[in-house]
Motif scaffolding. Sequence first.
Motif, PDB file in Angstrom:
ATOM      1  N   SER B 120       0.842  -1.208   0.000  1.00 48.52           N
ATOM      2  CA  SER B 120       0.000   0.000   0.000  1.00 48.52           C
ATOM      3  C   SER B 120       0.869   1.247   0.000  1.00 48.52           C
ATOM      4  N   PHE B 121       1.954   1.201   0.774  1.00 46.52           N
ATOM      5  CA  PHE B 121       2.878   2.349   0.857  1.00 46.52           C
ATOM      6  C   PHE B 121       3.433   2.683  -0.536  1.00 46.52           C
ATOM      7  N   HIS B 122       3.867   1.645  -1.258  1.00 51.67           N
ATOM      8  CA  HIS B 122       4.429   1.882  -2.595  1.00 51.67           C
ATOM      9  C   HIS B 122       3.341   2.285  -3.597  1.00 51.67           C
ATOM     10  N   LEU B 123       2.174   1.645  -3.492  1.00 49.44           N
ATOM     11  CA  LEU B 123       1.083   1.976  -4.412  1.00 49.44           C
ATOM     12  C   LEU B 123       0.624   3.425  -4.219  1.00 49.44           C
ATOM     13  N   LYS B 124       0.628   3.852  -2.950  1.00 54.41           N
ATOM     14  CA  LYS B 124       0.236   5.237  -2.651  1.00 54.41           C
ATOM     15  C   LYS B 124       1.168   6.214  -3.376  1.00 54.41           C
ATOM     16  N   LYS B 125       2.451   5.876  -3.361  1.00 58.20           N
ATOM     17  CA  LYS B 125       3.439   6.731  -4.041  1.00 58.20           C
ATOM     18  C   LYS B 125       3.149   6.783  -5.540  1.00 58.20           C
ATOM     19  N   LEU B 126       2.804   5.610  -6.104  1.00 57.40           N
ATOM     20  CA  LEU B 126       2.521   5.546  -7.547  1.00 57.40           C
ATOM     21  C   LEU B 126       1.283   6.367  -7.900  1.00 57.40           C
ATOM     22  N   VAL B 127       0.283   6.324  -7.012  1.00 60.30           N
ATOM     23  CA  VAL B 127      -0.949   7.080  -7.265  1.00 60.30           C
ATOM     24  C   VAL B 127      -0.679   8.576  -7.105  1.00 60.30           C
ATOM     25  N   GLU B 128       0.080   8.928  -6.063  1.00 61.48           N
ATOM     26  CA  GLU B 128       0.382  10.347  -5.809  1.00 61.48           C
ATOM     27  C   GLU B 128       1.167  10.985  -6.959  1.00 61.48           C
ATOM     28  N   THR B 129       2.046  10.190  -7.566  1.00 61.99           N
ATOM     29  CA  THR B 129       2.840  10.741  -8.677  1.00 61.99           C
ATOM     30  C   THR B 129       2.118  10.579 -10.016  1.00 61.99           C
ATOM     31  N   ASN B 130       0.881  10.102  -9.935  1.00 64.06           N
ATOM     32  CA  ASN B 130       0.038   9.957 -11.127  1.00 64.06           C
ATOM     33  C   ASN B 130       0.548   8.899 -12.114  1.00 64.06           C
ATOM     34  N   ILE B 131       1.373   7.999 -11.645  1.00 63.79           N
ATOM     35  CA  ILE B 131       1.839   6.924 -12.524  1.00 63.79           C
ATOM     36  C   ILE B 131       0.753   5.859 -12.633  1.00 63.79           C
ATOM     37  N   ALA B 132       0.106   5.610 -11.515  1.00 68.49           N
ATOM     38  CA  ALA B 132      -0.988   4.625 -11.513  1.00 68.49           C
ATOM     39  C   ALA B 132      -2.250   5.289 -10.989  1.00 68.49           C
ATOM     40  N   LYS B 133      -3.381   4.697 -11.317  1.00 65.28           N
ATOM     41  CA  LYS B 133      -4.621   5.202 -10.712  1.00 65.28           C
ATOM     42  C   LYS B 133      -5.355   4.032 -10.072  1.00 65.28           C
ATOM     43  N   LYS B 134      -6.093   4.345  -9.017  1.00 68.15           N
ATOM     44  CA  LYS B 134      -6.810   3.248  -8.364  1.00 68.15           C
ATOM     45  C   LYS B 134      -8.303   3.357  -8.603  1.00 68.15           C
ATOM     46  N   VAL B 135      -8.894   2.188  -8.752  1.00 67.58           N
ATOM     47  CA  VAL B 135     -10.332   2.119  -8.982  1.00 67.58           C
ATOM     48  C   VAL B 135     -10.900   1.218  -7.892  1.00 67.58           C
ATOM     49  N   THR B 136     -11.824   1.772  -7.096  1.00 67.95           N
ATOM     50  CA  THR B 136     -12.400   0.959  -6.025  1.00 67.95           C
ATOM     51  C   THR B 136     -13.699   0.322  -6.497  1.00 67.95           C
ATOM     52  N   ILE B 137     -13.748  -0.997  -6.381  1.00 64.81           N
ATOM     53  CA  ILE B 137     -14.970  -1.722  -6.731  1.00 64.81           C
ATOM     54  C   ILE B 137     -15.381  -2.506  -5.503  1.00 64.81           C
ATOM     55  N   GLY B 138     -16.486  -2.091  -4.900  1.00 69.34           N
ATOM     56  CA  GLY B 138     -16.937  -2.736  -3.661  1.00 69.34           C
ATOM     57  C   GLY B 138     -15.880  -2.584  -2.579  1.00 69.34           C
TER      58      GLY B 138
END
Lengths: 89, 197
Positions: B120-138
């Motif tokens: 989660s820590f690394h994914l947060k960094k990826l989302v913050e830098t706009n490299i990845a985006k997260k999609v919440t489903i349920g």
Amino acid sequence: MWDYYISLFLTVVMTGLSALLLLVSTVSSYRLRNTKLALISIAFTCFLVKGLILCLQMLFHFQIIQQNNIVLVFDLIIITALYFAAIKD
Amino acid sequence: MIRRREKDALELETRRKIYRCITKFPGLHERELAKKLEMPLSTLVYHLHYLEKRDLIMAKEDGRYTRYYPTKKIGARAKEIMSLLRQKMPRRIIMFLLLHPNAYHREICEEVDIAPSTTSFHLKKLVETNIAKKVTIGKETMYVINEPEAVSDLLITYKESFLDSAVDRFADTWLKFGPQYIKKKTEKKDEEKGRFL
């Protein structure tokens, strides 16, 4: 005389390792924008400053910090352990 | 089809070798490159076309030969992506997401084999830098890379240095001392124990 060379060797090794650890910790804290890593950088900065003062003391024969070889060996063990724990494969 | 294309883009070593050679010796023609890299001409031509299509290199005719040059220096955005690609865990996550777009958080954890909190820590960094985006489903969260082509191009040019690997190991080691990480690890161990009992 031997005592002087042993002290100089221990101090130089300790200063070199602290400099390397400081470089790596600073780059890590900068890249990860992490406070914990920045605090570790401060710790290594202190080690480096101490090492530099000791080196200068020995080369230019003045005294700010009093240190004997046993304490230097302990410092060196600490910094070498940190080096192997954090950087070396 | 898309997956195959992305997989092609991640065949790093050969293309990286070619790209590195062109940046080091700009203006070489195909035969010179093939000789320098000890690579069959047909393979080289295939990779050169690929790199040219992705704008990483450009070809210039000089009447007799077609010579190759690197196209551009790295821009600000690319530098931002590159700084994450230089870190082992984010790089592994990015590579996994390039090959498996819309992967769930638990799938990423399984693949990279690290604690969910660290993932989660690394994914947060990826989302913050706009490299990845997260999609919440349920209850679950999926992740996808925003510019897969640009990221895979940078992966081709990526080069690991001593400082980078030292920084990776240093960050990995120290961040594992965090109370959050230790707590999660204990929870994970308890969970595993419970599974056996």
